[in-house]
Write an enzyme that holds these catalytic residues in place. Structure first.
Site, PDB file in Angstrom:
ATOM      1  N   ARG A  98     -14.557  -6.570  -0.533  1.00 39.01           N
ATOM      2  CA  ARG A  98     -14.138  -6.177   1.254  1.00 39.01           C
ATOM      3  C   ARG A  98     -13.395  -5.096   0.946  1.00 39.01           C
ATOM      4  NH1 ARG A  98      -8.536  -4.683   2.320  1.00 39.01           N
ATOM      5  NH2 ARG A  98      -8.199  -5.271   4.725  1.00 39.01           N
ATOM      6  N   THR A 103       1.167  -1.176   0.101  1.00 39.17           N
ATOM      7  CA  THR A 103      -0.586   0.195  -0.011  1.00 39.17           C
ATOM      8  C   THR A 103       0.551   1.138   0.071  1.00 39.17           C
ATOM      9  OG1 THR A 103      -1.463  -0.832   0.641  1.00 39.17           O
ATOM     10  CG2 THR A 103      -1.249   1.123   1.322  1.00 39.17           C
ATOM     11  N   GLY A 116     -10.621  -2.229   3.245  1.00 42.13           N
ATOM     12  CA  GLY A 116      -9.641  -2.624   4.065  1.00 42.13           C
ATOM     13  C   GLY A 116      -9.752  -1.219   5.294  1.00 42.13           C
TER      14      GLY A 116
HETATM   15  N1  ASP Z   1      -4.209  -1.768   4.690  1.00 42.66           N
HETATM   16  C1  ASP Z   1      -4.254  -3.166   3.731  1.00 42.66           C
HETATM   17  C2  ASP Z   1      -5.037  -3.105   3.625  1.00 42.66           C
HETATM   18  O1  ASP Z   1      -6.318  -3.834   4.477  1.00 42.66           O
HETATM   19  C3  ASP Z   1      -3.279  -3.198   3.112  1.00 42.66           C
HETATM   20  C4  ASP Z   1      -1.885  -2.917   3.144  1.00 42.66           C
HETATM   21  O2  ASP Z   1      -1.644  -1.828   4.062  1.00 42.66           O
HETATM   22  O3  ASP Z   1      -0.802  -2.940   2.410  1.00 42.66           O
HETATM   23  O4  ASP Z   1      -6.186  -3.203   2.902  1.00 42.66           O
END
Ligand code: ASP
Length: 350
Positions: free
Chosen positions: A244, A216, A246
């Site tokens: 989903r 991310t 996040g």
């Molecule tokens: N925090 C992000 C999510 O859960 C994933 C990530 O940080 O790589 O969608």
């Protein structure tokens, strides 16, 4: 009247500090600028890296840092700076945002992003995008051009139709590396349901499924006006189920900015960041417990998040241009230029 010189001296002593104070109020020290960015946290181990891959990550981070910092240096806003930095990372296939985003269980891409400005606490968030090339650009439009804070799926895409937002086929986000990660995650899921565990020939892929996704991207900045901004963009987690969402687009979980406290952008296992309301918790510790930026960020990531079982990290900065970037994983792609102009580009703990 022979006491006159003494009286003058006394008057001068009383008045001088007041005058100095008035002068320093009229001419405040130059407001510092600062920028921090991340490209994801996770099981990033030196032994699994090639020098070429490491150099490519560093180049990507430097490019994003330069894009954002040039705007701040020219007197631009923190909002423009964080968008510019995030867009460079969205276009870089190494990172899990825009091109290079991870795959869902169904083999497609669903993208989330959020932006927030600290002066007004205006914010915009999007989730489940499938055709918007730069999710952070649409998040900004939601903030600036709609009456809403968060728009998802088809509704967000229809909203995008009303603007000059670049659209792409979902396959634009494809990369071979992320495809292989999905295959590994699917194999693992299958074998664990049969009580078996297959080793992988590529150590980078042979890690826990929840750690596969990280990458991310995010940015936080303070501009010459002392205004803070935060932006985060992601493809989410590898093998995530259709629909989903996040932590990234959840204001206060993965993204938050408030001039009075801090700007924060998170990366990690999103479900835990939502449950821990991580970004807002950092700001709250500063506001209500009088914690410093670093104390608050460390306590939330290293203690509270770890206790909950969550893995990941955050980047955070305040209006004084202090920067902190704690993480509880093996590594976090990160870079910053603080108030004193110190540039840091790092991957591992040291
Ligand atoms: N925090 C992000 C999510 O859960 C994933 C990530 O940080 O790589 O969608």
């Amino acid at each position: 009247m022979k006491n006159l010189p003494v009286l003058v001296l006394l008057a001068a002593l009383v008045l001088l500090p007041a005058c100095t104070e008035a002068t320093s109020q009229q001419q405040p020290a130059v407001q510092p600028i600062a920028l921090a960015i991340h490209g994801g946290a996770g099981t990033i181990l030196r032994e699994n890296m090639t020098p070429e891959r490491e150099a490519a990550y560093q180049a990507g981070l430097n490019e994003a840092l330069d894009a954002g910092y040039a705007i701040l240096e020219a007197g631009g806003t923190s909002l423009d700076a964080v968008v510019a930095a995030v867009q460079v990372l969205e276009e870089n296939p190494l990172f899990n945002a825009g091109r290079g985003a991870v795959y869902t269980h169904e083999g497609t891409h669903e993208l989330d992003a959020a932006i927030m400005e600290g002066a007004t606490r205006n914010s915009g968030a999007v989730a489940g995008l499938t055709t918007v090339k730069s999710p952070i650009a649409l998040a900004r439009l939601v903030m600036e051009e709609s009456r809403h804070v968060m728009m998802v799926g088809d509704g967000a895409e229809v909203f995008a139709d009303g603007f000059q937002v670049e659209r792409v086929d979902n396959a634009y986000f494809n990369t071979e590396r992320r495809y292989q990660q999905l295959q590994r995650a699917l194999e693992r899921e299958q074998s664990s349901s049969h009580g078996m565990r297959l080793p992988s020939p590529d150590p980078e892929l042979d890690i826990a499924p929840e750690a596969l996704a990280y990458g991310t991207v995010g940015a936080v900045a303070v501009d010459r006006e002392g205004n803070l901004a935060a932006a985060t963009s992601t493809g989410g987690m590898t093998n995530k189920r259709f629909g989903r969402v996040g932590d990234v687009p959840v204001i206060g979980a993965g993204t938050y900015a408030d001039n009075a406290t801090a700007a924060i952008s998170a990366t990690g296992h999103g479900e835990y960041f939502i449950r821990g309301v991580v970004a807002h918790d950092v700001a709250s510790m500063m506001r209500y417990a009088d914690a410093s930026l670093d104390e608050a960020a460390r306590s939330v990531v290293m203690d509270k998040l770890t206790e909950l079982g969550g893995t990941g990290g955050i980047i955070a900065l305040d209006a004084q241009g202090n920067v902190t970037m704690p993480f509880n994983t093996a590594g976090m792609y990160r870079a910053s230029i603080d108030a004193d102009g110190n540039r840091v580009v790092r991957i591992y703990e040291d």
